[in-house]
Scaffold this active site. Structure first.
Site, PDB file in Angstrom:
ATOM      1  N   GLU A 267      -2.118   3.340   9.098  1.00  0.00           N
ATOM      2  CA  GLU A 267      -2.109   2.060   8.395  1.00  0.00           C
ATOM      3  C   GLU A 267      -1.253   1.015   9.098  1.00  0.00           C
ATOM      4  OE1 GLU A 267      -2.209   4.964   6.774  1.00  0.00           O
ATOM      5  OE2 GLU A 267      -4.018   4.728   5.561  1.00  0.00           O
TER       6      GLU A 267
ATOM      7  N   PHE B 165      -7.904   1.973   0.047  1.00  0.00           N
ATOM      8  CA  PHE B 165      -7.104   1.869  -1.175  1.00  0.00           C
ATOM      9  C   PHE B 165      -5.860   1.016  -0.899  1.00  0.00           C
ATOM     10  CE2 PHE B 165      -9.640   5.550  -2.045  1.00  0.00           C
ATOM     11  CZ  PHE B 165      -9.723   5.666  -3.423  1.00  0.00           C
TER      12      PHE B 165
ATOM     13  N   ASP C 120      -3.035   1.251  -2.131  1.00  0.00           N
ATOM     14  CA  ASP C 120      -1.827   2.090  -2.062  1.00  0.00           C
ATOM     15  C   ASP C 120      -1.434   2.403  -0.625  1.00  0.00           C
ATOM     16  OD1 ASP C 120      -2.048   3.129  -5.143  1.00  0.00           O
ATOM     17  OD2 ASP C 120      -3.993   2.993  -4.171  1.00  0.00           O
ATOM     18  N   PHE C 121      -2.429   2.466   0.245  1.00  0.00           N
ATOM     19  CA  PHE C 121      -2.124   2.853   1.621  1.00  0.00           C
ATOM     20  C   PHE C 121      -1.379   1.750   2.360  1.00  0.00           C
ATOM     21  CE2 PHE C 121      -6.303   5.418   1.172  1.00  0.00           C
ATOM     22  CZ  PHE C 121      -5.692   6.281   0.294  1.00  0.00           C
TER      23      PHE C 121
ATOM     24  N   HIS D   9      -2.734   6.998  -6.143  1.00  0.00           N
ATOM     25  CA  HIS D   9      -3.846   6.123  -5.753  1.00  0.00           C
ATOM     26  C   HIS D   9      -4.054   4.991  -6.753  1.00  0.00           C
ATOM     27  CE1 HIS D   9      -4.797   9.268  -2.892  1.00  0.00           C
ATOM     28  NE2 HIS D   9      -5.833   8.615  -2.438  1.00  0.00           N
TER      29      HIS D   9
END
Ligand SMILES: Cc1ncc(C[n+]2csc(CCOP(=O)(O)OP(=O)(O)O)c2C)c(N)n1
Ligand SMILES: Cc1ncc(C[n+]2csc(CCOP(=O)(O)OP(=O)(O)O)c2C)c(N)n1
Ligand SMILES: [Mg+2]
Ligand SMILES: [Mg+2]
Lengths: 352, 340, 352, 340
Positions: B63, B86, B88-89, B129
């Site tokens: 990421e 997502f 969250d990443f 997530h």
């Protein structure tokens, strides 16, 4: 395997065939237990996968069918009190660490009798009493928790060893290498295991991973690094036991790249277009870990056909029971949903 | 004029991306599992074959490298879209997003035309997530944060983002992936930083965004049967916040409820209430109410997830209460807590 | 040096002495220019360090005295239009990329005539016209920007090469290896340079960095990797030019670990207790990049004592002038402080 | 009883850490440059020699590994303190902090007694070292966020954190490093989650924290000469927020100003205003005002930095205005914006 405790990386990467299979110990009952665990995992995963397709597992799941030897070899290479921290694909590790299949299945369902009361789910299973320090939804994160476990072991001198898992996909996440380096320079009792099943979701890892192999990459961080045939439970167990012994003796971490394969798609129901059916068949027919191990036990006179049938039946019954428990377990109490967040804030009771 | 095309939240994104990639050869997308799979939410389905591996670029699970390479490519004059799948990443790329992308124009006078897209919002998938990153990102000067509800706005906002100069975080709610609605044409842009009145009304304003808009519209429908006329404001963009539209509506209705699924403490709802307090205090007949997610991680079990989120019942009840309450409600008991 | 374009990592790590010095081209004026740049950097840094101690540089600075050859060798190994992205310690790179010393000094002061109008400061200098894509306050971040620059070059096919810098300390930051891997698998026109000066703040990098060397670690990510004598401007220039040529030809990135040394503490005024004065003296007396290069030019008959004095004088005058500009430049207009944040929000004008 | 010892913000931390490390052999600190240098803010000066390399552990520059190893060590039963030096570097460890440390108790029933300390707040150092992470962290269920102003609270809060069960982010303002004041003894704890009335007053409440407290106290002094009696609330902890103390004070004074250096949009000030709106609306004589940092990155030049931050003048002026204003001020012009 090498127990070189030089800071410099040592890479031994025999092709699984070249190295030859590890010697089979003559302990029939124990080895049949291993096989029983592998059958249990296989049955669990096939059943759960089917249930997921029928919508029984909210959010779905990532089946580890094909990777049973990795989990059982690791669990059997460790002692009680040792720790495993997994990835998003880790039902096999949970079961190999002997979490009750009922509790795992009920957790997948999100039911009250789940290992974590329905809060965790497929990607977030934990049982600290049994040494499963969580499976993890974030690529690379389980290894970090294991790293910390190893640090805690070294601070508290409790003699435990931690195994941290990640996948071939996780070999490209920066945090992974921070963890490996810190374990190396602090000489921590950590066994780092890359469960290399060739793909990360739909991406062939070779296409996005520079260098010859993950194990070779790891060697550059100053710890002994080896490739292991992940479809041979004995090879896994031998490698892990040696690494754990080394760690326990204070000689530091070891890196193990386990070559394995997942038969199913990334997640239950995935339409697989990124590899050939032939490739899957090759792995299944020639390197299936359950087949290979039962054949080997049979050849060595340690397993009769009746015993094999019995183990398979037992696995079937255990999993059927787990499904019944999961089906019949009540939902968790909704009024508990926002509780046990933190002792600091629970008393605060924010309105909403 | 023909009726606008219909599409889903996800196909609207695809269409917007395809048109912009055709219009501008420097637009490209990078992320995991985009080419074959089309992304985890079909967001670039079919674009791989059309534009090739260079422009629909599969990345490793890196990421930080994904966002960093987007920042640098934007500086070079390309128009990268980093697709994190997502939201969250993004935790693995916060420095790249906040310390680099968001600050470069300010420090060095050079705009960074970067779009970071991700699916987000509470759904199944467990604690890790289902984070709500929107407040964290709203509070970062230099980032625009959009969070569309309608397919129309998905496409129109994407186009604005890809024709703008500065970094845009493009948040798409997972639960809306298949939601259908009209979709604009190749040059129908939706401006970044403009809310919309999703439903006009006179008695009370509900301010919300993303998945909350559908809930608010349903609540409004229910309440219209009960004689309460609800105005619904769909923010569409969280940063910059369209203060005028929010404040204007509340000044007209005199009452407001904020609906927001993010955790309670210091979520976006807080800013909206503070903004109303700053600019419409004297117009309020009642305090603004907030219906938010509980201040809790998101669990796996659906019954637990449901228990934590704003649902239709709570929204209807709260909006009705705010719309119909008369005069002050004093609760002197609480004051005692301050003595210590 | 190797221009192997195999995906596998190739590590060539000759000891600087073993490899022998690169041949000196006979271009006297050009080489004297290089020396002039090194003297300019040395003078700038010594002057700025003194000014920082007197409180003239808000927040202080990280002097690069001793590392001049790395910067000049890199800048001289590149073409116009190529890009450098640096670290928190990168005045030398800014000057080697020919940012006007006036503008750099005024930026350190936080004045209106600074390269970035006083918004950036010592750690955040940039000049896109001159190919300096920022020095950076975050360890590892500059390499990421260079990675993106290389990606942009490859997408836009503009033929430019990017050099991304990080320090030995940055070799332990996960993002660094994500960047290296992505450059390797995408075959980007990137030259990755680790400026290894042995310490990260007060921490001897050997003590926290597993493995044999940073270059060897890098090789595991599948790109050619070399150690370079960072105190020899010619060795640096040759290595960078070769790597840049390779990158421009489409053969992908190269990793260069440059062995260098900083004479001063981590930041201006740091009390140095973590290394011996003797160690510093050793480096200064036997491997000083300015001394070595001027001696070499003198030996080759390309530099007279007068020419050397003249270069030194010119550097002195240029820096004196820069100080005058910095001192006399007005402060930036406070009413502009919150402007040019983002075209999306500037019109919004949040009250406060 | 003898008078309490005096110390600085930084030596109070050292003393608290030393005492707790002596009391509990499982407490240890890890971070960069701690052993010799004592940290960039002298926060563990002298502790290296006293406790050795195992308990004052120098790390490589690996923020993710630092926090992750703290999480795991806490799960093992140790009490790690991860010292990030600057809060900004947490951007390299957001997943470890937010997706791991903060959620493990909730998911797995196992508390994570982890302290993550960092210096923060706006000072010199440029855009990348002066982020305000406090809202982002407040909005994360499972994290406590403390942000002391007085040396006393530094020590007392550290002790509470090290004797508690759950993760605490310990934010210390750089500009206060050398500030002096009384410091408590070995068992004088300051509870996490409790604000304090830094200065009692009757006319108007100023709610703030960290560096803002000193500014508010000075403003209060200035205003007391002008007949305005200001109450200052020092939050000390941002999450969980001590709603009762804030609300109690505002109910008594009827007027409030929030002072907060974080960027304007969706900063902590928004939550404080929303909380007051939720719980003290009917007690307000005037809208709550906020004096925040501009919504901008932090530049290098001191004159630019000063221009962006709440300063004494603005605070005095705003507090005086809020304290003395009578009746509504209507500004119908703004409403027009809502028509579109
Ligand atoms: C930091 C992060 N990025 C992306 C994802 C999404 N994701 C989940 S599993 C996965 C693939 C992981 O591949 P690998 O590590 O090889 O494990 P495998 O699935 O093969 O067991 C991805 C990309 C994630 N969970 N975390
Ligand atoms: C991510 C991050 N962590 C920590 C720091 C604080 N810091 C600034 S410079 C530095 C040391 C860097 O050492 P090295 O990479 O060897 O570069 P050098 O200072 O030797 O040039 C540290 C720890 C930072 N700026 N960024
Ligand atoms: Mg894999
Ligand atoms: Mg260094």
């Amino acid at each position: 395997m090498s127990t070189d405790d030089d800071q410099a990386g040592v890479l031994t990467a025999p092709a699984p065939s070249a190295a030859g299979p590890a010697d089979l110990p003559a302990d029939g009952p124990a080895l049949r237990d291993w096989l029983g665990d592998m059958l249990l995992i296989r049955t669990f995963e096939e059943t759960a996968d089917g249930l997921a397709l029928r919508g029984k597992v909210p959010g779905g799941m990532h089946p580890a069918i094909g990777q049973e030897a990795v989990a059982v070899g690791i669990a059997r290479g460790l002692r009680d009190g040792d720790v495993v921290a997994g990835t998003h694909r880790s039902h096999h590790h949970a079961l190999a660490k002997h979490l009750p299949p009922d509790a795992v299945m009920a957790e997948l369902y999100g039911k009250r009798d789940g290992a974590n009361g329905g809060r965790g789910g497929s990607m977030h299973l934990a049982d600290f009493d049994r040494g499963l320090w969580g499976t993890n939804g974030i690529v690379g994160a389980g290894l970090g928790i294991a790293l910390g476990g190893a640090l805690g072991s070294s601070i508290l001198r409790n003699g435990s060893v931690a195994v941290g898992l990640f996948g071939d996909g996780g070999a490209n996440t920066g945090r992974t290498w921070e963890f490996v380096n810190l374990a190396a320079v602090w000489n921590l009792p950590l066994v780092v295991v890359c469960e290399n099943n060739l793909y990360a979701v739909e991406t062939a890892s070779k296409s996005v991973t520079g260098g010859t192999s993950v194990a070779e990459r790891a060697a550059g961080f100053g710890l002994p690094s080896h490739q292991v045939d992940g479809q041979d439970v004995l090879a896994v167990q031998v490698a892990v036991r040696a690494a754990a012994d080394r760690a326990r003796s204070g000689a530091g971490p070891t890196f193990l790249e386990m070559l394995t394969y997942r038969y199913k798609g990334h997640n239950s129901g995935e339409v697989v277009r990124y590899r050939t059916e032939d490739e899957v068949l090759q792995w299944r027919s020639s390197r299936d870990p359950v087949e290979r191990f039962s054949a080997r036990l049979t050849d060595a006179g340690l397993l009769t056909p009746e015993q094999l049938t019995d183990l398979a039946d037992r696995a079937r019954r255990t999993i059927d029971h787990a499904v019944t428990v999961a089906e019949e377990s009540p939902w968790p109490d909704p009024s508990t949903a926002a509780g046990n967040v933190s002792a600091w804030s629970d008393s605060q009771g924010y309105t909403r | 004029m023909s009726a606008p095309e219909q599409g889903t939240y996800s196909t609207a994104y695809q269409a917007g991306m395809r048109e912009e990639m055709e219009r501008d050869a420097t637009v490209f997308v990078l992320g995991t599992d985009l080419y074959d799979r089309g992304g985890h939410f079909s967001q670039v389905n079919g674009l791989g074959e059309r534009f090739g591996h260079d422009r629909i670029r599969d990345t490793p699970i890196s990421e930080a490298a994904m966002v960093a390479s987007g920042v640098g490519a934007a500086l070079a004059g390309a128009r990268p879209v980093v697709d994190l799948n997502f939201m969250d990443f993004a935790y693995g790329a916060m420095d790249e997003l906040i310390n680099q992308a968001a600050k470069i124009r300010y420090m060095w006078g050079r705009p960074v035309p970067l779009v970071v897209r991700a699916s987000t919002g509470v759904a199944q998938g467990g604690a890790q997530h289902n984070n709500s990153l929107q407040t964290a990102l709203m509070n970062v000067p230099g980032l625009a944060v959009v969070y569309p509800y309608r397919p129309w706005d998905v496409k129109g906002l994407l186009k604005s983002a890809l024709r703008g100069e500065d970094p845009v975080v493009f948040m798409m709610h997972k639960m809306l992936t298949g939601a259908r609605g009209p979709v604009g044409g190749p040059d129908e842009l939706v401006p970044i930083g403009r809310a919309r009145i999703a439903r006009p009304g006179t008695d009370v304003t509900v301010v919300t965004y993303g998945y909350g808009v559908g809930l608010a519209e349903k609540a409004a429908e229910t309440l219209s049967g009960q004689g309460v006329d609800v105005e619904v404001v769909d923010l569409r963009t969280l940063a910059p916040l369209d203060v005028d539209t929010v404040v204007g509506s509340v000044r007209r209705t005199g009452r407001a409820v904020v609906v927001d699924e993010a955790p309670h403490l210091a979520g976006p709802a807080a800013e909206i209430i503070a903004t109303i307090s700053d600019r419409a205090f004297w117009y309020l007949d009642q305090p603004v109410a907030r219906v938010t997610g509980a201040h809790s991680p998101i669990p796996h079990s659906p019954v637990l997830v449901d228990a934590l989120l704003p649902d239709l019942d709570v929204i209807v009840r709260t909006v009705r209460d705010v719309a119909t309450a008369q005069g002050p409600v004093l609760d002197p008991a609480v004051g005692a807590g301050a003595a210590r």
